[in-house]
Design a protein around this motif. Sequence first.
Motif, PDB file in Angstrom:
ATOM      1  N   LEU A  10      27.308 -82.755  62.245  1.00  0.00           N
ATOM      2  CA  LEU A  10      26.925 -84.732  60.982  1.00  0.00           C
ATOM      3  C   LEU A  10      26.307 -85.353  61.997  1.00  0.00           C
ATOM      4  N   LYS A  11      26.512 -85.531  63.751  1.00  0.00           N
ATOM      5  CA  LYS A  11      26.404 -86.476  64.060  1.00  0.00           C
ATOM      6  C   LYS A  11      24.923 -86.117  64.404  1.00  0.00           C
ATOM      7  N   ASP A  12      24.419 -85.452  64.535  1.00  0.00           N
ATOM      8  CA  ASP A  12      23.289 -84.663  65.334  1.00  0.00           C
ATOM      9  C   ASP A  12      22.367 -85.696  63.945  1.00  0.00           C
ATOM     10  N   LEU A  13      22.462 -85.329  62.951  1.00  0.00           N
ATOM     11  CA  LEU A  13      21.693 -85.586  61.850  1.00  0.00           C
ATOM     12  C   LEU A  13      21.577 -87.275  61.646  1.00  0.00           C
ATOM     13  N   LYS A  14      22.606 -87.608  61.785  1.00  0.00           N
ATOM     14  CA  LYS A  14      23.072 -89.536  62.112  1.00  0.00           C
ATOM     15  C   LYS A  14      22.219 -90.156  62.617  1.00  0.00           C
ATOM     16  N   HIS A  15      22.396 -89.453  63.816  1.00  0.00           N
ATOM     17  CA  HIS A  15      21.958 -90.175  65.098  1.00  0.00           C
ATOM     18  C   HIS A  15      19.966 -90.134  64.462  1.00  0.00           C
ATOM     19  N   ASN A  16      19.875 -89.370  63.898  1.00  0.00           N
ATOM     20  CA  ASN A  16      18.401 -89.311  63.846  1.00  0.00           C
ATOM     21  C   ASN A  16      17.814 -89.725  62.884  1.00  0.00           C
ATOM     22  N   GLU A  17      16.445 -90.638  62.625  1.00  0.00           N
ATOM     23  CA  GLU A  17      16.300 -91.260  61.071  1.00  0.00           C
ATOM     24  C   GLU A  17      15.271 -90.721  60.154  1.00  0.00           C
ATOM     25  N   SER A  18      14.601 -89.195  61.204  1.00  0.00           N
ATOM     26  CA  SER A  18      14.263 -88.449  60.328  1.00  0.00           C
ATOM     27  C   SER A  18      14.622 -87.344  60.000  1.00  0.00           C
ATOM     28  N   VAL A  19      14.174 -86.031  60.041  1.00  0.00           N
ATOM     29  CA  VAL A  19      14.894 -85.098  59.894  1.00  0.00           C
ATOM     30  C   VAL A  19      14.344 -84.022  60.833  1.00  0.00           C
ATOM     31  N   PRO A  20      15.495 -83.663  61.423  1.00  0.00           N
ATOM     32  CA  PRO A  20      15.433 -83.534  62.979  1.00  0.00           C
ATOM     33  C   PRO A  20      15.554 -81.906  63.033  1.00  0.00           C
ATOM     34  N   ILE A  21      15.740 -81.430  63.761  1.00  0.00           N
ATOM     35  CA  ILE A  21      15.611 -79.384  63.575  1.00  0.00           C
ATOM     36  C   ILE A  21      16.768 -78.975  62.884  1.00  0.00           C
ATOM     37  N   TYR A  22      16.454 -78.513  62.084  1.00  0.00           N
ATOM     38  CA  TYR A  22      17.755 -77.607  61.318  1.00  0.00           C
ATOM     39  C   TYR A  22      18.322 -77.364  62.717  1.00  0.00           C
TER      40      TYR A  22
END
Length: 193
Positions: A10-22
Amino acid sequence: MYGEKAIEVLKDLKHNESVPIYNQVGVTSVMQEMDLLYLTILKINNSEELDQSDPAIATNVITHYSGFMRNKRCILAYLYERIQRIKRLRWECGVTLPTNIEPNLHQTEKGFFDKYDKLLGDYGAEVNFDLTSDSKPPKDAFIEIRIIKTEGEDDIVLEDRTIKLKKNHIYYMNRSDAEMLINRGLAVQINSR
């Protein structure tokens, strides 16, 4: 400790505004942890040697179940947020995924984008209105844009035609087509007549 891998995803997703690598590795490890928790709960519940009325046993089951449910909520939140971002991309960028985002998507997410695009297109055709044409009421139906970069594509499909974009050229076009190019980072608006 249980739940740490899910929080990292979840933190990995939160720190990225766009869509990060799955995060396939992270999601898989959380799912494996959930399997372990589930098997532990089954083992405790099915054990004939343990006294099921013992409060320590019940506490153990509740603790493992809570960890299982926390992981489940975290993974569902991760997937839900990714889907919302993919939907937002469709509304902001049009029918084509930006070239810098497409490699970040899981194959099922690409399939979702295509089906969501088809759904919007089918509905728009049914009611004879493009829902994504203007997110805000326009002042003018046409605007001037300057192309700042190209994605190496031969032709760009617009609402009513296909054109070949050239860097630093100025185009006067339908607002919805121009907004799609602006949102993809290919153009900038130079004025509003």
